[in-house]
Motif scaffolding. Structure first.
Motif, PDB file in Angstrom:
ATOM      1  N   SER A   7       0.813  -1.219   0.000  1.00  0.00           N
ATOM      2  CA  SER A   7       0.000   0.000   0.000  1.00  0.00           C
ATOM      3  C   SER A   7       0.849   1.273   0.000  1.00  0.00           C
ATOM      4  CB  SER A   7      -0.909   0.010   1.233  1.00  0.00           C
ATOM      5  OG  SER A   7      -0.136   0.066   2.412  1.00  0.00           O
ATOM      6  N   GLY A   8       2.162   1.111   0.147  1.00  0.00           N
ATOM      7  CA  GLY A   8       3.035   2.280   0.118  1.00  0.00           C
ATOM      8  C   GLY A   8       3.490   2.776   1.471  1.00  0.00           C
ATOM      9  N   SER A   9       3.095   2.088   2.527  1.00  0.00           N
ATOM     10  CA  SER A   9       3.581   2.475   3.856  1.00  0.00           C
ATOM     11  C   SER A   9       5.062   2.190   3.966  1.00  0.00           C
ATOM     12  CB  SER A   9       2.821   1.693   4.932  1.00  0.00           C
ATOM     13  OG  SER A   9       1.460   2.020   4.911  1.00  0.00           O
ATOM     14  N   THR A  10       5.783   3.144   4.531  1.00  0.00           N
ATOM     15  CA  THR A  10       7.237   3.007   4.614  1.00  0.00           C
ATOM     16  C   THR A  10       7.712   3.041   6.064  1.00  0.00           C
ATOM     17  OG1 THR A  10       7.533   5.395   4.381  1.00  0.00           O
ATOM     18  CG2 THR A  10       7.616   4.075   2.363  1.00  0.00           C
ATOM     19  N   GLN A  11       8.874   2.474   6.267  1.00  0.00           N
ATOM     20  CA  GLN A  11       9.513   2.499   7.568  1.00  0.00           C
ATOM     21  C   GLN A  11      11.010   2.619   7.352  1.00  0.00           C
ATOM     22  OE1 GLN A  11       8.139  -0.537  10.187  1.00  0.00           O
ATOM     23  NE2 GLN A  11       9.612  -0.068  11.809  1.00  0.00           N
ATOM     24  N   TYR A  12      11.671   3.390   8.219  1.00  0.00           N
ATOM     25  CA  TYR A  12      13.107   3.623   8.070  1.00  0.00           C
ATOM     26  C   TYR A  12      13.817   3.423   9.394  1.00  0.00           C
ATOM     27  CZ  TYR A  12      11.780   5.953   3.718  1.00  0.00           C
ATOM     28  OH  TYR A  12      11.276   6.235   2.466  1.00  0.00           O
ATOM     29  N   GLU A  13      15.040   2.961   9.283  1.00  0.00           N
ATOM     30  CA  GLU A  13      15.916   2.915  10.441  1.00  0.00           C
ATOM     31  C   GLU A  13      16.275   4.360  10.789  1.00  0.00           C
ATOM     32  OE1 GLU A  13      19.425   2.834  12.783  1.00  0.00           O
ATOM     33  OE2 GLU A  13      19.564   3.337  10.648  1.00  0.00           O
ATOM     34  N   ASP A  14      16.441   4.641  12.064  1.00  0.00           N
ATOM     35  CA  ASP A  14      16.612   6.024  12.497  1.00  0.00           C
ATOM     36  C   ASP A  14      17.774   6.752  11.813  1.00  0.00           C
ATOM     37  OD1 ASP A  14      15.596   5.542  15.991  1.00  0.00           O
ATOM     38  OD2 ASP A  14      14.437   5.864  14.154  1.00  0.00           O
ATOM     39  N   SER A  15      18.865   6.054  11.605  1.00  0.00           N
ATOM     40  CA  SER A  15      20.047   6.739  11.068  1.00  0.00           C
ATOM     41  C   SER A  15      19.904   7.137   9.604  1.00  0.00           C
ATOM     42  CB  SER A  15      21.288   5.862  11.244  1.00  0.00           C
ATOM     43  OG  SER A  15      21.224   4.730  10.403  1.00  0.00           O
ATOM     44  N   VAL A  16      18.913   6.613   8.898  1.00  0.00           N
ATOM     45  CA  VAL A  16      18.741   6.954   7.481  1.00  0.00           C
ATOM     46  C   VAL A  16      17.537   7.849   7.236  1.00  0.00           C
ATOM     47  CG1 VAL A  16      19.803   4.744   6.894  1.00  0.00           C
ATOM     48  CG2 VAL A  16      17.308   4.981   6.740  1.00  0.00           C
ATOM     49  N   GLY A  33       2.553 -10.706   2.478  1.00  0.00           N
ATOM     50  CA  GLY A  33       1.792 -10.133   3.568  1.00  0.00           C
ATOM     51  C   GLY A  33       1.866  -8.623   3.590  1.00  0.00           C
ATOM     52  N   SER A  34       1.338  -8.050   4.663  1.00  0.00           N
ATOM     53  CA  SER A  34       1.242  -6.602   4.767  1.00  0.00           C
ATOM     54  C   SER A  34       2.010  -6.025   5.947  1.00  0.00           C
ATOM     55  CB  SER A  34      -0.226  -6.193   4.885  1.00  0.00           C
ATOM     56  OG  SER A  34      -0.813  -6.800   6.033  1.00  0.00           O
ATOM     57  N   ARG A  35       2.526  -6.880   6.811  1.00  0.00           N
ATOM     58  CA  ARG A  35       3.231  -6.373   7.979  1.00  0.00           C
ATOM     59  C   ARG A  35       4.636  -5.924   7.593  1.00  0.00           C
ATOM     60  NH1 ARG A  35       3.229 -10.593  12.616  1.00  0.00           N
ATOM     61  NH2 ARG A  35       4.026  -8.796  13.751  1.00  0.00           N
ATOM     62  N   VAL A  36       4.974  -4.711   7.970  1.00  0.00           N
ATOM     63  CA  VAL A  36       6.304  -4.188   7.688  1.00  0.00           C
ATOM     64  C   VAL A  36       7.195  -4.556   8.870  1.00  0.00           C
ATOM     65  CG1 VAL A  36       7.668  -2.135   7.273  1.00  0.00           C
ATOM     66  CG2 VAL A  36       5.380  -2.319   6.286  1.00  0.00           C
ATOM     67  N   LEU A  37       8.050  -5.529   8.673  1.00  0.00           N
ATOM     68  CA  LEU A  37       8.904  -6.044   9.738  1.00  0.00           C
ATOM     69  C   LEU A  37      10.356  -5.694   9.480  1.00  0.00           C
ATOM     70  CD1 LEU A  37       7.147  -9.510  10.045  1.00  0.00           C
ATOM     71  CD2 LEU A  37       6.777  -7.469  11.452  1.00  0.00           C
ATOM     72  N   THR A  38      11.138  -5.660  10.550  1.00  0.00           N
ATOM     73  CA  THR A  38      12.508  -5.157  10.427  1.00  0.00           C
ATOM     74  C   THR A  38      13.595  -6.177  10.736  1.00  0.00           C
ATOM     75  OG1 THR A  38      12.473  -4.362  12.716  1.00  0.00           O
ATOM     76  CG2 THR A  38      11.719  -2.827  11.015  1.00  0.00           C
ATOM     77  N   SER A  39      13.223  -7.407  11.022  1.00  0.00           N
ATOM     78  CA  SER A  39      14.227  -8.421  11.307  1.00  0.00           C
ATOM     79  C   SER A  39      14.561  -9.211  10.049  1.00  0.00           C
ATOM     80  CB  SER A  39      13.711  -9.392  12.369  1.00  0.00           C
ATOM     81  OG  SER A  39      14.593 -10.477  12.511  1.00  0.00           O
ATOM     82  N   PRO A  40      15.844  -9.468   9.796  1.00  0.00           N
ATOM     83  CA  PRO A  40      16.195 -10.248   8.598  1.00  0.00           C
ATOM     84  C   PRO A  40      15.490 -11.603   8.556  1.00  0.00           C
ATOM     85  CG  PRO A  40      18.160  -9.251   9.529  1.00  0.00           C
ATOM     86  CD  PRO A  40      17.048  -9.014  10.512  1.00  0.00           C
ATOM     87  N   GLY A  41      15.265 -12.197   9.702  1.00  0.00           N
ATOM     88  CA  GLY A  41      14.625 -13.497   9.751  1.00  0.00           C
ATOM     89  C   GLY A  41      13.179 -13.501   9.288  1.00  0.00           C
ATOM     90  N   ASP A  42      12.581 -12.325   9.178  1.00  0.00           N
ATOM     91  CA  ASP A  42      11.193 -12.227   8.736  1.00  0.00           C
ATOM     92  C   ASP A  42      11.053 -12.234   7.224  1.00  0.00           C
ATOM     93  OD1 ASP A  42      10.718  -9.936  11.427  1.00  0.00           O
ATOM     94  OD2 ASP A  42      10.058 -12.030  11.346  1.00  0.00           O
ATOM     95  N   TYR A  43      12.158 -12.189   6.522  1.00  0.00           N
ATOM     96  CA  TYR A  43      12.123 -12.114   5.063  1.00  0.00           C
ATOM     97  C   TYR A  43      12.614 -13.402   4.446  1.00  0.00           C
ATOM     98  CZ  TYR A  43      10.959  -7.253   5.582  1.00  0.00           C
ATOM     99  OH  TYR A  43      10.307  -6.097   5.909  1.00  0.00           O
ATOM    100  N   MET A  44      11.857 -13.912   3.505  1.00  0.00           N
ATOM    101  CA  MET A  44      12.155 -15.218   2.926  1.00  0.00           C
ATOM    102  C   MET A  44      13.081 -15.118   1.725  1.00  0.00           C
ATOM    103  SD  MET A  44       9.443 -18.045   1.494  1.00  0.00           S
ATOM    104  CE  MET A  44       8.802 -18.275   3.157  1.00  0.00           C
TER     105      MET A  44
END
Length: 123
Positions: A54-63, A100-111
């Motif tokens: 849907s275009g929702s974004t999330q960023y790590e604080d330093s970027v 899916g639709s959940r924006v997750l930040t752990s490498p283990g969440d990505y296949m």
């Protein structure tokens, strides 16, 4: 077999810009989350940015404020515009994808993962 191919890395001076691209094949782009991670030498892979279907974004604080993630669903592609680059941004940058639709930040969440592209920022 799903394939993610990154491009756009390179060597740039501090303060400069780069645009990374990642194109996915044999991956269902609908209802997916695409992300960029990075890994510096001797460090763990860390989350940089992500974008949902849907275009929702999330960023790590330093970027935040320097990097912008976007996607072109028609072209099965995701991009990372990196401005005001700093030497500490030097890393191998990886494209990752998950359903899916959940924006997750752990490498283990990505296949699914790309092979990575090197970004080097000189001081």
């Amino acid at each position: 077999q799903v394939q993610l191919v990154e491009s756009g890395g390179g060597l740039v001076q501090a303060g400069g810009s780069l645009r990374l691209s990642c194109t996915a094949s044999r991956f269902t782009f609908i209802n997916s989350v695409l992300a960029w991670f990075r890994q510096a030498p001797g460090k763990e892979r860390e989350f940089a940015a992500s974008i949902s279907w849907s275009g929702s974004t999330q960023y790590e604080d330093s970027v935040k404020g320097r990097f912008t993630v976007s996607r072109d669903n028609a072209k099965n592609s995701v991009f990372l515009q990196m401005n005001s680059l700093k030497p500490e941004d030097t890393a191998v940058y990886y494209c990752a994808a998950r359903g899916g639709s959940r924006v997750l930040t752990s490498p283990g969440d990505y296949m699914y993962w790309g092979q990575g592209t090197q970004v080097t920022v000189s001081s």
